[in-house]
Design a protein around this motif. Structure first.
Motif, PDB file in Angstrom:
ATOM      1  N   ALA A   1       0.864  -1.125   0.055  1.00  0.00           N
ATOM      2  CA  ALA A   1       0.038   0.173  -0.021  1.00  0.00           C
ATOM      3  C   ALA A   1       0.900   1.171   0.180  1.00  0.00           C
ATOM      4  N   SER A   2       0.469   2.158  -0.790  1.00  0.00           N
ATOM      5  CA  SER A   2       1.204   3.736  -0.818  1.00  0.00           C
ATOM      6  C   SER A   2       2.550   3.272  -1.256  1.00  0.00           C
ATOM      7  N   HIS A   3       3.441   3.735  -0.682  1.00  0.00           N
ATOM      8  CA  HIS A   3       4.887   3.212  -0.870  1.00  0.00           C
ATOM      9  C   HIS A   3       5.170   1.851  -1.179  1.00  0.00           C
ATOM     10  N   GLY A   4       4.591   0.886  -0.483  1.00  0.00           N
ATOM     11  CA  GLY A   4       4.558  -0.483  -0.635  1.00  0.00           C
ATOM     12  C   GLY A   4       4.130  -0.726  -1.970  1.00  0.00           C
ATOM     13  N   GLY A   5       3.009  -0.112  -2.506  1.00  0.00           N
ATOM     14  CA  GLY A   5       2.269  -0.258  -3.744  1.00  0.00           C
ATOM     15  C   GLY A   5       3.464  -0.035  -4.902  1.00  0.00           C
ATOM     16  N   LEU A   6       4.272   0.912  -4.718  1.00  0.00           N
ATOM     17  CA  LEU A   6       5.357   1.273  -5.471  1.00  0.00           C
ATOM     18  C   LEU A   6       6.242  -0.120  -5.667  1.00  0.00           C
ATOM     19  N   VAL A   7       6.540  -0.512  -4.482  1.00  0.00           N
ATOM     20  CA  VAL A   7       7.698  -1.470  -4.290  1.00  0.00           C
ATOM     21  C   VAL A   7       7.371  -2.828  -5.059  1.00  0.00           C
ATOM     22  N   VAL A   8       5.934  -3.244  -4.860  1.00  0.00           N
ATOM     23  CA  VAL A   8       5.603  -4.602  -5.367  1.00  0.00           C
ATOM     24  C   VAL A   8       5.157  -4.366  -6.799  1.00  0.00           C
ATOM     25  N   THR A   9       4.742  -3.315  -7.348  1.00  0.00           N
ATOM     26  CA  THR A   9       4.487  -3.060  -8.945  1.00  0.00           C
ATOM     27  C   THR A   9       5.935  -3.127  -9.436  1.00  0.00           C
ATOM     28  N   ALA A  10       6.922  -2.118  -9.078  1.00  0.00           N
ATOM     29  CA  ALA A  10       8.274  -2.282  -9.816  1.00  0.00           C
ATOM     30  C   ALA A  10       9.021  -3.617  -9.540  1.00  0.00           C
ATOM     31  N   ALA A  11       8.743  -4.276  -8.604  1.00  0.00           N
ATOM     32  CA  ALA A  11       9.288  -5.676  -8.158  1.00  0.00           C
ATOM     33  C   ALA A  11       8.674  -6.721  -9.560  1.00  0.00           C
ATOM     34  N   ALA A  12       7.444  -6.465  -9.730  1.00  0.00           N
ATOM     35  CA  ALA A  12       6.659  -7.413 -10.850  1.00  0.00           C
ATOM     36  C   ALA A  12       7.150  -6.977 -12.174  1.00  0.00           C
ATOM     37  N   PHE A  13       7.368  -5.857 -12.426  1.00  0.00           N
ATOM     38  CA  PHE A  13       7.807  -5.281 -13.633  1.00  0.00           C
ATOM     39  C   PHE A  13       9.191  -5.826 -13.996  1.00  0.00           C
ATOM     40  N   LEU A  14      10.149  -5.828 -12.981  1.00  0.00           N
ATOM     41  CA  LEU A  14      11.654  -6.289 -12.963  1.00  0.00           C
ATOM     42  C   LEU A  14      11.848  -7.585 -13.061  1.00  0.00           C
ATOM     43  N   SER A  15      10.919  -8.156 -12.290  1.00  0.00           N
ATOM     44  CA  SER A  15      10.961  -9.913 -12.174  1.00  0.00           C
ATOM     45  C   SER A  15       9.642 -10.644 -12.372  1.00  0.00           C
ATOM     46  N   PRO A  16       9.190 -10.565 -13.391  1.00  0.00           N
ATOM     47  CA  PRO A  16       7.687 -10.921 -13.507  1.00  0.00           C
ATOM     48  C   PRO A  16       7.563 -12.472 -13.077  1.00  0.00           C
ATOM     49  N   ALA A  17       8.520 -13.324 -13.404  1.00  0.00           N
ATOM     50  CA  ALA A  17       8.608 -14.665 -13.202  1.00  0.00           C
ATOM     51  C   ALA A  17       8.541 -15.133 -11.508  1.00  0.00           C
ATOM     52  N   SER A  18       8.835 -14.047 -10.709  1.00  0.00           N
ATOM     53  CA  SER A  18       9.033 -14.230  -9.315  1.00  0.00           C
ATOM     54  C   SER A  18       7.289 -14.293  -8.761  1.00  0.00           C
ATOM     55  N   PHE A  19       6.506 -13.723  -9.246  1.00  0.00           N
ATOM     56  CA  PHE A  19       5.040 -13.632  -8.735  1.00  0.00           C
ATOM     57  C   PHE A  19       4.209 -14.170  -9.417  1.00  0.00           C
ATOM     58  N   GLY A  20       2.967 -14.532  -8.762  1.00  0.00           N
ATOM     59  CA  GLY A  20       1.758 -15.150  -9.503  1.00  0.00           C
ATOM     60  C   GLY A  20       0.863 -14.131  -9.764  1.00  0.00           C
ATOM     61  N   GLY A  21       1.194 -13.085  -8.952  1.00  0.00           N
ATOM     62  CA  GLY A  21      -0.424 -11.908  -9.080  1.00  0.00           C
ATOM     63  C   GLY A  21       0.496 -10.902  -8.113  1.00  0.00           C
ATOM     64  N   VAL A  22      -0.336  -9.730  -8.368  1.00  0.00           N
ATOM     65  CA  VAL A  22       0.217  -8.535  -7.481  1.00  0.00           C
ATOM     66  C   VAL A  22      -0.867  -7.841  -6.985  1.00  0.00           C
ATOM     67  N   VAL A  23      -0.972  -7.156  -5.641  1.00  0.00           N
ATOM     68  CA  VAL A  23      -1.952  -5.958  -5.302  1.00  0.00           C
ATOM     69  C   VAL A  23      -1.198  -4.761  -4.898  1.00  0.00           C
ATOM     70  N   ALA A  24      -1.599  -3.747  -5.408  1.00  0.00           N
ATOM     71  CA  ALA A  24      -1.097  -2.758  -4.932  1.00  0.00           C
ATOM     72  C   ALA A  24      -2.303  -1.770  -4.572  1.00  0.00           C
ATOM     73  N   VAL A  25      -2.120  -1.087  -3.611  1.00  0.00           N
ATOM     74  CA  VAL A  25      -3.416  -0.290  -2.803  1.00  0.00           C
ATOM     75  C   VAL A  25      -2.786   1.354  -2.597  1.00  0.00           C
ATOM     76  N   ALA A  26      -3.546   1.937  -3.336  1.00  0.00           N
ATOM     77  CA  ALA A  26      -3.390   3.438  -3.329  1.00  0.00           C
ATOM     78  C   ALA A  26      -1.909   3.884  -3.473  1.00  0.00           C
ATOM     79  N   PRO A  27      -1.600   3.019  -4.704  1.00  0.00           N
ATOM     80  CA  PRO A  27       0.144   2.992  -5.009  1.00  0.00           C
ATOM     81  C   PRO A  27       0.674   4.593  -5.234  1.00  0.00           C
ATOM     82  N   LEU A  28       1.811   4.613  -5.108  1.00  0.00           N
ATOM     83  CA  LEU A  28       2.691   5.731  -5.652  1.00  0.00           C
ATOM     84  C   LEU A  28       3.333   5.186  -6.997  1.00  0.00           C
TER      85      LEU A  28
END
Length: 576
Positions: A425-452
């Motif tokens: 959420a918030s800054h955490g939303g930035l982190v999870v979204t960027a991580a999924a873009f940089l290493s898509p094979a590491s995750f099955g799905g992503v949830v970003a809440v009120a993301p920066l």
């Protein structure tokens, strides 16, 4: 109410999770009391209430009701009397008067984080103090109770206003000249003895403080924290000590959210507010002579919380808290088979990230999943050096830490990449979204809440000016540097690898983050042929929200994560 597109996976699971959330949300929420004149003011929210209300009670009666030696009795109703507030308002902050008879409270509509001061007392109608508005800065009483000081406005544009009670005009007090530009500073007011004190915490300059004496500001040393209480953590949990003696023991997933030391004529009380997945909020009074008390968690045999260390790719250990049902673990303490896993993080602004003290955690565990809190660099879990290790030009390290933690959880058989759903959420939303873009094979799905999601143009965000130093946008880093992890800009440079499905959750009245950046990201993901959805909470803001809205929202998020992980299904598999 919230709205969501029908094509989002798992929405048929929402009723299942909603029922679990309601059951776990039945515990009352208690707030840490404030004391004056033998009285105590505190917040309390019952299981059927949307927001917490203010109560006023005799200090002795509250101590007796909430004493830790009474084995954490589940109090059905709070002691004392409920203070009347205008319909449709929620409490953003409060301070009890010096004589204990009144409470100066900041009240706002649920959709706004800016609040107005009101005067509350038992048996009387609330009195509005017109003029000032405040952003989570509780009023400060004058020593004689004749007026209050209010830190008005929204950061970084704030002023100090004196509001006399009764006759007299409001007065604006100039800020200290030495303070200079307030952008990036977190301001706070307090009363120390007979004097008003202003504190300015800035990540570049540290904390500076001033006291108002004879109408002028004098620089003073920052006020020391209460040295009588210390929190000592280890791999097995945290112990709160009073004067060096252990007073209260917490589990690895339980934490102290606030505490206060209240002297009495014949003893000293330690008031401690804790939170955990088993008990979202509890306040207890530990009186002398101090005895070691057990954690407020009474389900340790059913839920296991474990603190471990994941080694990042650069050799640094990342603290990780893992929560799971004991019945899902084998004799070696690991899952019998890999399980669906929600991986949470924050990793910014020196904020300490912990396991959420919300019903979504036990609801997920009861459905056969694992819940993990990763304490990434950029947070404050290991002190200021840990924050600096993920700030400014080192912000990419925070994102790589999340990818490394996900890999650790797979290597140690807790889960698989397809079953791993990072949540931020918030800054955490930035982190999870960027991580999924940089290493898509590491995750099955992503949830970003009120993301920066745009860290290049920070000024597009409501509080963007406050965040310049965190991202090095005050001269440390270039736009090009920040674009390396900014999801809006990363999306334009991605290759052809498929992205994990993204659920992006937006607060309809967000005053901190620009929602249009999230819309741009979701649109861009769809244009490249990948899956992404928007969930709108129309009445929601970045801060406190109504309990029913939170439950609806959490049910949708858990349903999405369950569907993506392909393991949690009502009537079959791990679900009861």
């Amino acid at each position: 109410m919230s709205s969501i597109e029908e094509a989002v996976p798992g929405m048929g699971l929402r009723p299942h999770f909603r029922s679990l959330l309601e059951r776990w949300d039945s515990t009352p929420r208690q707030g840490l009391p404030q004391f004056a004149g033998g009285q105590a003011a505190f917040l309390w929210r019952g299981p059927d209430e949307a927001f917490a209300s203010l109560y006023l009670a005799a200090e002795a009666g509250l101590r007796d009701a909430w004493n830790v030696r009474r084995a954490h009795l589940e109090v059905a109703a709070p002691p004392g009397v409920r203070l009347p507030t205008p319909p449709g308002t929620i409490v953003r902050g409060f301070t009890i008067s010096p004589d204990g008879t009144r409470v100066a409270a900041l009240l706002s509509a649920s959709a706004s984080e800016l609040a107005e001061p009101w005067m509350l007392a038992a048996g009387t109608q609330p009195v509005h103090i017109p003029g000032p508005t405040a952003w989570y800065a509780a009023p400060v009483w004058e020593p004689d109770g004749g007026g209050i000081w209010v830190l008005t406005g929204k950061p970084p544009c704030q002023q100090i206003i004196r509001c006399p009670l009764g006759s007299g005009q409001m007065q604006q007090l100039p800020l200290p000249a030495e303070l200079g530009n307030t952008a990036g500073s977190r301001l706070a007011l307090a009363r120390v003895g007979e004097h008003l004190r202003l504190a300015a915490k800035n990540p570049r300059t540290g904390t500076r403080e001033w006291e108002l004496k004879s109408g002028a500001w004098d620089t003073v040393a920052p006020a020391a924290q209460a040295g009588r209480v210390e929190l000592v953590s280890d791999q097995h949990g945290t112990t709160a000590t009073l004067d060096g003696r252990p007073a209260y023991r917490l589990s690895p997933a339980e934490y102290v959210s606030a505490f206060a030391v209240q002297p009495r004529a014949d003893a000293t009380d330690l008031w401690i507010q804790t939170a955990s997945p088993e008990r979202p909020s509890g306040v207890f009074c530990v009186d002398e002579p101090v005895r070691l008390s057990n954690s407020s968690s009474d389900s340790s045999s059913r839920i296991v919380h474990r603190k471990v260390t994941a080694v990042a790719s650069d050799g640094v250990g990342i603290p990780v808290i893992i929560s799971a049902r004991a019945s899902d673990l084998g004799p070696d303490g690991l899952p019998v088979q890999p399980l669906p896993l929600i991986l949470t993080c924050y990793g910014g602004f020196g904020v300490t990230h912990r396991t959420e003290a919300e019903p979504s955690v036990p609801a997920w565990l009861e459905s056969g999943g694992v819940y993990v809190a990763a304490q990434l660099r950029g947070g404050g879990e290991l002190g200021e050096d840990w924050h600096q290790a993920g700030r400014g030009k080192r912000k990419m390290r925070t994102i790589l830490d999340l990818i490394d933690v996900a890999g650790y959880l797979v290597d140690t058989r807790w889960t698989t990449p397809a079953q791993t759903v990072p949540f931020g959420a918030s800054h955490g939303g930035l982190v999870v979204t960027a991580a999924a873009f940089l290493s898509p094979a590491s995750f099955g799905g992503v949830v970003a809440v009120a993301p920066l999601l745009d860290t290049v143009d920070l000024h597009r965000h409501g509080l963007g000016k406050q965040w310049l130093h965190e991202f090095g946008a005050d001269g440390e880093c270039s736009d090009h540097d920040r674009a390396a992890y900014s999801p809006v800009h990363l999306l334009r440079r991605l290759g052809s690898a498929a992205l994990p499905p993204l659920l992006c959750c937006l607060m309809g009245r967000d005053e901190r983050v620009d929602n249009s950046a999230a819309v741009d990201v979701v649109t861009g993901i769809r244009e490249r042929g990948d899956r992404a959805w928007l969930l709108h909470e129309d009445r929601g803001s970045h801060g406190q929200r109504a309990a029913p809205d939170v439950l609806d929202f959490s049910a949708a998020v858990l349903a999405f994560a369950a569907s993506i992980s392909r393991e949690v299904r009502p009537g079959s598999g791990p679900c009861p």
